[in-house]
Design an enzyme around this catalytic site. Structure first.
Site, PDB file in Angstrom:
ATOM      1  N   LYS A   1      61.991  26.777  35.417  1.00 42.03           N
ATOM      2  CA  LYS A   1      61.398  28.120  35.371  1.00 42.03           C
ATOM      3  C   LYS A   1      62.017  29.039  36.414  1.00 42.03           C
ATOM      4  O   LYS A   1      62.176  30.216  36.185  1.00 42.03           O
ATOM      5  CB  LYS A   1      59.891  28.025  35.581  1.00 42.03           C
ATOM      6  CG  LYS A   1      59.233  27.368  34.400  1.00 42.03           C
ATOM      7  CD  LYS A   1      57.748  27.215  34.597  1.00 42.03           C
ATOM      8  CE  LYS A   1      57.197  26.240  33.583  1.00 42.03           C
ATOM      9  NZ  LYS A   1      56.675  25.040  34.168  1.00 42.03           N
TER      10      LYS A   1
ATOM     11  N   MET B   1      50.851  14.898  33.788  1.00 41.71           N
ATOM     12  CA  MET B   1      50.755  16.054  32.883  1.00 41.71           C
ATOM     13  C   MET B   1      49.346  16.201  32.302  1.00 41.71           C
ATOM     14  O   MET B   1      49.182  16.561  31.136  1.00 41.71           O
ATOM     15  CB  MET B   1      51.795  15.955  31.761  1.00 41.71           C
ATOM     16  CG  MET B   1      53.208  16.168  32.278  1.00 41.71           C
ATOM     17  SD  MET B   1      54.473  15.966  31.048  1.00 41.71           S
ATOM     18  CE  MET B   1      55.108  14.366  31.469  1.00 41.71           C
TER      19      MET B   1
ATOM     20  N   ASP C   1      66.038  20.597  38.964  1.00 46.92           N
ATOM     21  CA  ASP C   1      64.774  20.670  38.237  1.00 46.92           C
ATOM     22  C   ASP C   1      63.769  21.565  38.951  1.00 46.92           C
ATOM     23  O   ASP C   1      63.803  21.695  40.159  1.00 46.92           O
ATOM     24  CB  ASP C   1      64.182  19.252  38.321  1.00 46.92           C
ATOM     25  CG  ASP C   1      63.612  18.790  37.045  1.00 46.92           C
ATOM     26  OD1 ASP C   1      64.095  19.202  35.994  1.00 46.92           O
ATOM     27  OD2 ASP C   1      62.656  17.978  37.122  1.00 46.92           O
TER      28      ASP C   1
HETATM   29  N1  SAH Z   1      59.803  12.395  36.990  1.00 46.44           N
HETATM   30  C1  SAH Z   1      58.596  12.887  37.616  1.00 46.44           C
HETATM   31  C2  SAH Z   1      57.555  13.253  36.587  1.00 46.44           C
HETATM   32  C3  SAH Z   1      57.971  14.419  35.713  1.00 46.44           C
HETATM   33  S1  SAH Z   1      56.735  14.849  34.551  1.00 46.44           S
HETATM   34  C4  SAH Z   1      58.071  11.816  38.582  1.00 46.44           C
HETATM   35  O1  SAH Z   1      58.543  10.673  38.558  1.00 46.44           O
HETATM   36  O2  SAH Z   1      57.205  12.133  39.386  1.00 46.44           O
HETATM   37  C5  SAH Z   1      55.907  16.170  35.351  1.00 46.44           C
HETATM   38  C6  SAH Z   1      54.538  15.738  35.830  1.00 46.44           C
HETATM   39  O3  SAH Z   1      54.665  14.921  36.982  1.00 46.44           O
HETATM   40  C7  SAH Z   1      53.625  16.869  36.256  1.00 46.44           C
HETATM   41  O4  SAH Z   1      52.974  17.459  35.155  1.00 46.44           O
HETATM   42  C8  SAH Z   1      52.654  16.144  37.149  1.00 46.44           C
HETATM   43  O5  SAH Z   1      51.706  15.426  36.399  1.00 46.44           O
HETATM   44  C9  SAH Z   1      53.561  15.138  37.817  1.00 46.44           C
HETATM   45  N2  SAH Z   1      54.044  15.599  39.121  1.00 46.44           N
HETATM   46  C10 SAH Z   1      55.307  15.830  39.477  1.00 46.44           C
HETATM   47  N3  SAH Z   1      55.396  16.161  40.783  1.00 46.44           N
HETATM   48  C11 SAH Z   1      54.135  16.116  41.252  1.00 46.44           C
HETATM   49  C12 SAH Z   1      53.545  16.303  42.532  1.00 46.44           C
HETATM   50  N4  SAH Z   1      54.280  16.609  43.617  1.00 46.44           N
HETATM   51  N5  SAH Z   1      52.205  16.146  42.640  1.00 46.44           N
HETATM   52  C13 SAH Z   1      51.442  15.803  41.595  1.00 46.44           C
HETATM   53  N6  SAH Z   1      51.950  15.608  40.370  1.00 46.44           N
HETATM   54  C14 SAH Z   1      53.272  15.760  40.204  1.00 46.44           C
END
Ligand code: SAH
Length: 260
Positions: A67, A183, A41
Site C-alpha cells: 500500500k 488475518m 512488503d
Molecule cells: N508472513 C507473515 C504473515 C503475512 S499474512 C508472518 O509470518 O507473520 C498478514 C497477517 O499477518 C496480518 O493480517 C496479521 O494477522 C498478521 N501479522 C503480520 N504482522 C503482524 C504483527 N506485527 N502483529 C500482529 N499480526 C501481524
C-alpha cells in the site's frame, strides 16, 4: 576466447520478522546485503528497512510493493512479474516480507513463479507474527499442561473460496490445540460465532495488534467477549484462542487484584 558466463539468476525471499530489527536473523542481514533490488512488503517496518540499508556504500534500489508503494495494494501477479524480469535481467533481487516468507505470505507462489523461469531461489526464515504475539502475551503456543500443539490458520478465504470451518477448529481446540489465527481482525464476528459452536464462552482468547513492535497492544479476554473487547484494536493483529492463555489470564488477574 570463451565469453564469461553470466551468473545464474537469483532471488531471495527473506523473512523480516515482526518488525523489531533485533529479531532479524544474521542470515537475513547477510542476504539483504547482496541485494541490488529490494522489493519491500507492506508489513516490513521502517526500522528493519533502515537496518537493511545501514552502511551500504552502494545501496540497493528499494521498491515498496504494498500500500505504501502508491497503489492500494500491488497486485500479486505484477509483483511476481517484476521479480522474475528483474532477476533475469541480472539484478540480485531480495523480496523482504513480514514475518516468515512462507507463512501466509504468498512466498510459496512466488518461489514457484521464480523456479518456473529457472531462477535460483534462496529462502530465509523470519519470526512469524503468531509467535511474536504469543511472546508479547508471555505465553507459549504449547505448554504440556494445556496444549499438545497449535493450529496456525488464516481467517481469510481466497476469492470464491470458503473460509475455515470454525466449528471443526473449535473441536480441535477442545482436544488441546491452541488456535493461532492470522488475518482475523476484520472477521472477529464469524470467528467468535463459529468457535462458540464447540467451545465454551469462558475459553480464554487474546488479541495482539502490532506484535513484536514497541507499540504492540494486546488484550486478554474470553471467546464470549472477543468481539466486544476488540473494538479499539485493528490490523495487523493475531487472535489466539485456547487454554494456554490461562496462565496469562491468571497473571493479569493477580495484577488487577494487587492494583485494587
Ligand atoms: N508472513 C507473515 C504473515 C503475512 S499474512 C508472518 O509470518 O507473520 C498478514 C497477517 O499477518 C496480518 O493480517 C496479521 O494477522 C498478521 N501479522 C503480520 N504482522 C503482524 C504483527 N506485527 N502483529 C500482529 N499480526 C501481524
Amino acid at each position: 576466447m570463451k565469453a564469461a558466463r553470466r551468473p545464474r539468476p537469483w532471488c531471495a525471499l527473506v523473512g523480516a520478522g515482526p518488525g523489531d530489527p533485533e529479531l532479524l536473523t544474521l542470515k537475513a542481514l547477510r542476504v539483504m546485503r547482496r541485494a541490488t533490488l529490494l522489493l519491500v512488503d507492506d508489513l516490513v517496518s521502517d526500522a528493519v528497512l533502515e537496518r537493511a540499508l545501514r552502511g551500504r556504500r552502494a545501496p540497493p534500489r528499494v521498491v515498496h510493493v504494498g500500500k505504501r508503494g502508491g497503489c492500494r495494494s500491488t497486485p500479486q501477479a505484477f509483483i511476481e512479474r517484476l521479480m522474475v524480469s528483474q532477476a533475469l535481467a541480472g539484478e540480485r533481487v531480495v523480496r523482504l516480507k513480514g514475518g516468515d516468507p512462507l507463512v501466509f505470505g504468498r512466498g510459496g507462489e512466488e518461489a514457484q513463479a521464480l523456479q518456473r523461469h529457472g531462477i535460483e531461489v534462496e529462502i530465509v526464515n523470519g519470526i512469524t507474527a503468531g509467535l511474536a504475539a504469543a511472546t508479547d502475551l508471555g505465553v507459549p503456543w504449547t505448554h504440556r499442561d494445556h496444549a499438545q500443539g497449535a493450529i496456525v490458520v488464516t481467517a481469510h478465504a481466497r476469492e470464491g473460496g470458503r473460509g475455515p470451518d470454525w466449528p471443526t477448529l473449535a473441536a480441535a481446540a477442545a482436544q488441546g490445540l491452541t488456535l493461532v489465527i492470522y488475518m482475523g481482525m476484520s472477521r472477529l464476528a464469524a470467528i467468535q460465532t463459529g468457535l462458540l459452536v464447540g467451545l465454551a464462552p469462558h475459553t480464554p482468547a487474546a488479541l495482539v495488534e502490532h506484535a513484536g513492535l514497541p507499540h504492540s497492544r494486546s488484550r486478554l479476554t474470553t471467546l464470549g467477549s472477543l468481539l466486544a473487547d476488540a473494538q479499539d484494536l485493528g490490523s495487523p493483529g493475531i487472535v489466539i484462542v485456547g487454554p494456554v492463555l490461562q496462565a496469562a489470564a491468571a497473571r493479569a488477574g493477580r495484577g488487577r487484584a494487587r492494583a485494587a
